[in-house]
Design a protein around this motif. Structure first.
Motif, mmCIF file in Angstrom:
data_model
loop_
_atom_site.group_PDB
_atom_site.id
_atom_site.type_symbol
_atom_site.label_atom_id
_atom_site.label_comp_id
_atom_site.label_asym_id
_atom_site.label_seq_id
_atom_site.Cartn_x
_atom_site.Cartn_y
_atom_site.Cartn_z
ATOM 1 N N MET A 249 -4.050 3.332 8.891
ATOM 2 C CA MET A 249 -3.234 2.169 8.618
ATOM 3 C C MET A 249 -1.589 2.811 9.216
ATOM 4 O O MET A 249 -0.645 1.991 9.688
ATOM 5 N N TRP B 200 -1.183 -1.927 1.496
ATOM 6 C CA TRP B 200 -0.363 -0.967 1.142
ATOM 7 C C TRP B 200 -0.840 -0.513 -0.439
ATOM 8 O O TRP B 200 -0.859 0.807 -0.899
ATOM 9 N N THR C 32 -1.525 2.791 13.135
ATOM 10 C CA THR C 32 -1.554 1.325 13.665
ATOM 11 C C THR C 32 -0.320 0.682 13.084
ATOM 12 O O THR C 32 0.017 -0.581 13.738
ATOM 13 N N ARG C 33 0.452 1.130 12.184
ATOM 14 C CA ARG C 33 1.380 0.559 11.707
ATOM 15 C C ARG C 33 1.216 -0.986 11.121
ATOM 16 O O ARG C 33 1.793 -1.744 11.379
ATOM 17 N N ILE C 34 0.266 -0.872 10.199
ATOM 18 C CA ILE C 34 -0.036 -2.275 9.508
ATOM 19 C C ILE C 34 0.894 -2.847 8.700
ATOM 20 O O ILE C 34 1.248 -1.978 7.753
ATOM 21 N N HIS C 35 1.287 -4.103 8.979
ATOM 22 C CA HIS C 35 2.492 -4.528 8.099
ATOM 23 C C HIS C 35 1.820 -5.556 6.841
ATOM 24 O O HIS C 35 1.870 -6.798 7.136
ATOM 25 N N ASN C 36 1.138 -4.953 5.917
ATOM 26 C CA ASN C 36 0.457 -5.733 5.195
ATOM 27 C C ASN C 36 0.647 -5.094 3.585
ATOM 28 O O ASN C 36 0.409 -4.092 3.351
ATOM 29 N N ILE C 37 1.661 -5.491 2.917
ATOM 30 C CA ILE C 37 2.072 -5.145 1.672
ATOM 31 C C ILE C 37 1.070 -4.962 0.835
ATOM 32 O O ILE C 37 0.961 -3.820 0.033
#
Lengths: 266, 90
Positions: A42, A53, A45-50
């Protein structure tokens, strides 16, 4: 090497503690690896899913939480009590393994969602759940219980194995919990009677309580209310025996796995 | 994934279920605390059952005490504990 009954039981408890620690470390090792690998993926790959997280924090939080679960399972042993009754040992093992199984299910679901592979995640979750149901809750605790029984059996008082005395005490306590367990007392009475009778010759308290118990038991078996007691037992049996849920749960999980695999093959 | 793999998985799960079921059937004790309403059962019956439960509890406890005293160890069975003051020997 001393082999007094106390030493045998103390040694058995040490071994039991070691077994639970080994189970804990092996499971949490795999879980921590999955959780850290997922978190690393995560971050890289810098996943932007709050939402994901938040789930990650919960999944990582399970690592210290699992230690708390282990401490609950080992509470009596850590305090220095000897768990002579094999059912207690099995119960604590079941508690630990089922909790670890549930944590593993969460880990597998998290791993699947991070790598965006929902189908594999569902298959893993269903498989781990069915393993938790059957293997962790029943098979492994039974194996550990049998092993511990063999380890503790040489510890004897008046020639009677302590585990057998503990089993008798447990049956009596079970009767205190629920009157359905009167059937167990009836079936095992000849064995129980010989153990209690032998101890009663040496212990006044046991002798007094045995006489009281026999008086009441006779009343229940052949007194004017014996028929009513049987009716109560039948009624409670319908209320408290719930093994059909186990069969139902297994069938549902088997169908779910079969469906998932067939879907994957198709 | 092949069809053979699916059959192997399902068959092994069924086998695991059968083993678990046979082990579960041996465990006949019911740990759930029973609740009897005085509205449904006669007072004499409730009194008799209460006496039976109390007598079995007292006998069970005295057996645990006997073991603890003889072994000079603290014994725990279910939530009944008998302390002999020799805690944390291991």
């Amino acid at each position: 090497m001393s082999t007094s009954p106390s030493d045998i039981l103390v040694g058995a408890m040490r071994l039991y503690k070691l077994i639970l620690w080994a189970l804990y470390i092996s499971h949490m090792g795999v879980y921590s690896y999955m959780a850290l690998l997922g978190t690393h993926h995560m971050i890289s790959t810098r996943i932007h899913n709050i939402g994901l997280w938040v789930v990650t924090i919960i999944v990582l939080g399970f690592i210290p939480f699992s230690y708390f679960v282990l401490m609950v399972a080992l509470e009596d042993v850590n305090k220095g009590y000897i768990l002579c009754d094999v059912s207690d040992l099995k119960g604590n093992t079941t508690f630990l393994l089922v909790m670890l199984g549930i944590i593993m299910v969460c880990g597998a679901a998290f791993y699947g969602s991070v790598y965006n592979n929902a189908r594999i995640a569902i298959i893993m979750v269903t498989l781990i759940l069915i393993i938790t149901f059957d293997v962790y809750a029943i098979i492994i605790p039974s194996i550990i219980g049998r092993f511990m029984y063999r380890r503790m059996r040489p510890a004897r008082i008046l020639g009677i194995p302590c585990v057998d005395i503990a089993h008798v005490a447990r049956n009596l306590i079970l009767l205190h919990h629920n009157i359905i367990n009167l059937d167990i007392i009836k079936e095992e009475w000849s064995h129980m009677d010989s153990i209690i009778g032998t101890i009663a010759q040496y212990d006044g308290d046991v002798k007094k309580n045995m006489a009281r118990f026999l008086r009441v038991l006779e009343d229940v078996r052949s007194g004017p209310l014996s028929g009513e007691v049987e009716l109560v037992k039948k009624r409670l049996g319908r209320q408290y025996r719930s093994s059909h849920y186990f069969i139902l749960g297994n069938i549902i999980f088997l169908l779910a796995i079969a469906y998932e695999y067939i879907y994957t093959l198709g | 994934m092949s069809r053979g793999f699916l059959i192997t998985i399902i068959m092994s799960l069924i086998l695991i279920f059968i083993v678990a079921w046979s082990l579960l059937r041996r465990e006949r004790g019911v740990w759930t605390y029973m609740l009897l309403s005085p509205r449904t059962f006669s007072l004499e019956l409730l009194e008799l059952l209460r006496n039976l439960r109390e007598a079995s509890k007292a006998l069970g406890k005295s057996l645990i005490k006997f073991m603890a005293y003889n072994l000079q160890l603290s014994i725990s069975i279910d939530y009944f504990k008998s302390d002999m003051g020799s805690l944390n020997r291991y």
